[in-house]
Design an enzyme around this catalytic site. Structure first.
Site, PDB file in Angstrom:
ATOM      1  N   SER A 244      21.993  57.550  37.205  1.00 57.91           N
ATOM      2  CA  SER A 244      21.134  58.284  38.126  1.00 57.91           C
ATOM      3  C   SER A 244      22.013  59.156  39.005  1.00 57.91           C
ATOM      4  CB  SER A 244      20.361  57.298  38.995  1.00 57.91           C
ATOM      5  OG  SER A 244      21.287  56.592  39.808  1.00 57.91           O
ATOM      6  N   LYS A 245      21.376  59.953  39.828  1.00 53.52           N
ATOM      7  CA  LYS A 245      22.121  60.820  40.757  1.00 53.52           C
ATOM      8  C   LYS A 245      23.064  59.978  41.606  1.00 53.52           C
ATOM      9  CE  LYS A 245      20.674  65.233  40.706  1.00 53.52           C
ATOM     10  NZ  LYS A 245      19.258  65.358  40.360  1.00 53.52           N
ATOM     11  N   ARG A 246      22.566  58.831  42.038  1.00 54.85           N
ATOM     12  CA  ARG A 246      23.348  57.932  42.877  1.00 54.85           C
ATOM     13  C   ARG A 246      24.654  57.516  42.183  1.00 54.85           C
ATOM     14  NH1 ARG A 246      23.134  52.397  42.697  1.00 54.85           N
ATOM     15  NH2 ARG A 246      21.459  52.492  41.197  1.00 54.85           N
ATOM     16  N   HIS A 247      24.591  57.424  40.859  1.00 54.15           N
ATOM     17  CA  HIS A 247      25.750  57.011  40.065  1.00 54.15           C
ATOM     18  C   HIS A 247      26.686  58.171  39.751  1.00 54.15           C
ATOM     19  CE1 HIS A 247      23.224  53.554  38.330  1.00 54.15           C
ATOM     20  NE2 HIS A 247      24.190  53.031  39.038  1.00 54.15           N
ATOM     21  N   GLY A 248      26.239  59.374  40.072  1.00 53.51           N
ATOM     22  CA  GLY A 248      27.066  60.519  39.714  1.00 53.51           C
ATOM     23  C   GLY A 248      26.581  61.209  38.458  1.00 53.51           C
TER      24      GLY A 248
END
Ligand code: GLU
Length: 470
Positions: A244-248
């Site tokens: 996800s975005k949070r993960h990069g």
């Protein structure tokens, strides 16, 4: 593809957003295989979704590819520009009886799906116009063109990565090839373009695996040669969950802005799903030599940021000083507003590079650690530097200045003067050097102090030192 033909690969992004990390890996694998085999690597922009495709996204994808160093052969192909050719193939399928006109209206189709849902059946087109006489349609009524798909037996995808994957044909409905406004669907466009571009290998994300049996059906209806297929397992976050975005799950430009080098990204993305024994450091030239399709992993890969940082530290150290200095200068010029370095500042950065690059894992760290070289004047002290400059240290600093000022301001002379001064006053060299370093650089650690004094020169150094000497 016959034995003598070289592979033709392609990367086919939809320009509805940035080039993200998964797309970049797909592009990289295709590029590596083309370069390894001496084949061709083509770029096709799949811009058939006119509402979601934007020129900005096209520019971002091309920019991301260029930054990654993934050059493509020949001009990029824009899929939307080929719509007439896609329609021509749909017409050929109609003429050959391999496709048919479907006059079902949107309302009818949604009512059909409603009923299927209520009955707990899978929702798919029920073939209502497959064997019906088109004469029964209201005159002039709009129609879609659907493939007359095989409805028995199975379609086997001989996947280069996943092995044989079987699909029961009765699970695949008669897909739309042309919508009622005459626009070709993605499924048709991909097949026609892959054929016309002579693609020998379709290497793409596993999220496309379910499209492959459908695409194979169009190919066999046209009697065309099948390309080989390989579907790349997904990339997960460090915790194993979907990226996800949070993960990069970020655009490759975001990695550039975090200070990663293109060579790092190529090595890192290669290892996300491909291996060569236990090798972790695989420079691109080596990757081109080694890359094969057999060693692509079958299971999902996981992002590992520590590994990314370590690799980047490696490539920073391995990059020649002048190239790294140019990267740092370009990085600063991308700041908003752009920071343009003077010739003096550039020269200082280059001279200090052997030492700067030993201490940085990213270009951002390198640049932050080097600000005392490309900006002039009295330093603001960071927290660690403040600790090195309590009142008594400022006194020691003031006392040492005359001895330094009496030298020719070369690194050896400055060091000798600092030592002599320290010994004469019963101090350790560090007690003299650390306050000097803090005042000169604003930091508690830096490249070798006396070299930095010499590099900055007498005048600039004394301005900084005097500001904290009393
Ligand atoms: N345009 C598709 C995508 O961006 C890729 C299609 C393909 O590789 O066949 O996901």
């Amino acid at each position: 593809m016959t034995q003598t033909q070289k592979p033709v690969l392609r990367f086919a992004p939809s320009p509805t957003g940035m080039l993200h990390i998964g797309g970049a890996r797909t592009a990289l694998f295709n590029w590596l295989y083309a370069r390894h085999t001496g084949g061709t690597f083509l770029l096709r922009i799949e811009d058939t979704d006119r509402e979601r495709s934007t020129p900005q996204a096209v520019a971002a994808i091309l920019g991301g590819m260029r930054w990654m160093g993934l050059d493509w052969d020949g001009p990029e192909v824009f899929q939307a520009a080929r719509a007439a050719r896609h329609r021509e193939v749909a017409d050929a399928l109609l003429a050959a009886g391999r496709a048919y006109r479907c006059y079902a209206t949107a309302e009818e189709l949604s009512a059909m799906r409603e009923e299927q849902k209520k009955a707990g059946k899978p929702m798919r087109y029920d073939g209502r116009w497959r064997n019906r006489d088109p004469e029964e349609a209201p005159p002039g009524a709009p129609f879609a063109v659907r493939l007359k798909a095989d409805d028995s037996g199975e379609t086997i995808v001989h996947d280069l990565v996943l092995g044989d994957v079987r699909f029961a044909n009765d699970q695949l409905d008669d897909m739309v090839l042309l919508r009622s406004d005459g626009s070709p669907t993605y499924m048709l466009a991909v097949v026609v373009d892959d054929h016309d571009m002579d693609i020998s290998h379709v290497i793409r994300g596993a999220d496309h695996l379910n499209n492959t049996p459908r695409q194979l059906q169009i190919i066999s209806a046209m009697g065309w040669a099948k390309p080989a297929y390989g579907h790349l397992p997904l990339i997960n976050g460090p915790d194993g969950a979907k990226l996800s975005k949070r993960h990069g799950a970020l655009a490759v430009e975001a990695y550039r802005d975090m200070g990663y080098l293109p060579e790092t990204m190529r090595n890192y993305l290669l290892r996300l799903g491909w291996s060569h024994g236990d090798d972790e450091i695989i420079p691109t030239a080596q990757a081109i030599e080694w890359f094969n399709l057999e060693s692509i992993g079958k299971s999902a890969a996981r992002m590992d940021y520590k590994k990314l940082d370590n690799l980047n530290g490696h490539y920073i150290r391995a990059t020649p000083d002048d190239i790294l200095a140019a990267e740092a200068v370009a990085f600063l010029e991308r700041e908003n507003p752009p920071r343009i370095l003077s010739t003096t500042a550039r020269a200082r950065l280059l001279s200090a590079m052997p030492s700067l690059k030993e201490r940085a894992k990213t270009l951002v760290e390198l640049i932050q650690g080097a600000d005392f070289l490309y900006t002039d004047g009295v330093r603001d002290l960071d927290a660690a530097a403040q600790k090195l400059l309590p009142p008594e240290a400022r006194g020691l600093l003031a006392a040492a200045l005359p001895a330094l000022a009496a030298t020719d301001w070369s690194a050896p002379a400055l060091e000798a003067a600092a030592r002599t001064h320290a010994e004469a006053h019963g101090l350790k060299l560090g007690q003299v050097a650390q306050p000097l370093r803090a005042a000169l650089t604003g930091k508690a650690s830096s490249p070798p102090l006396f070299e930095m004094l010499a590099l900055l020169g007498r005048e600039e150094s004394l301005i900084r030192l005097r500001a904290y000497a009393d």
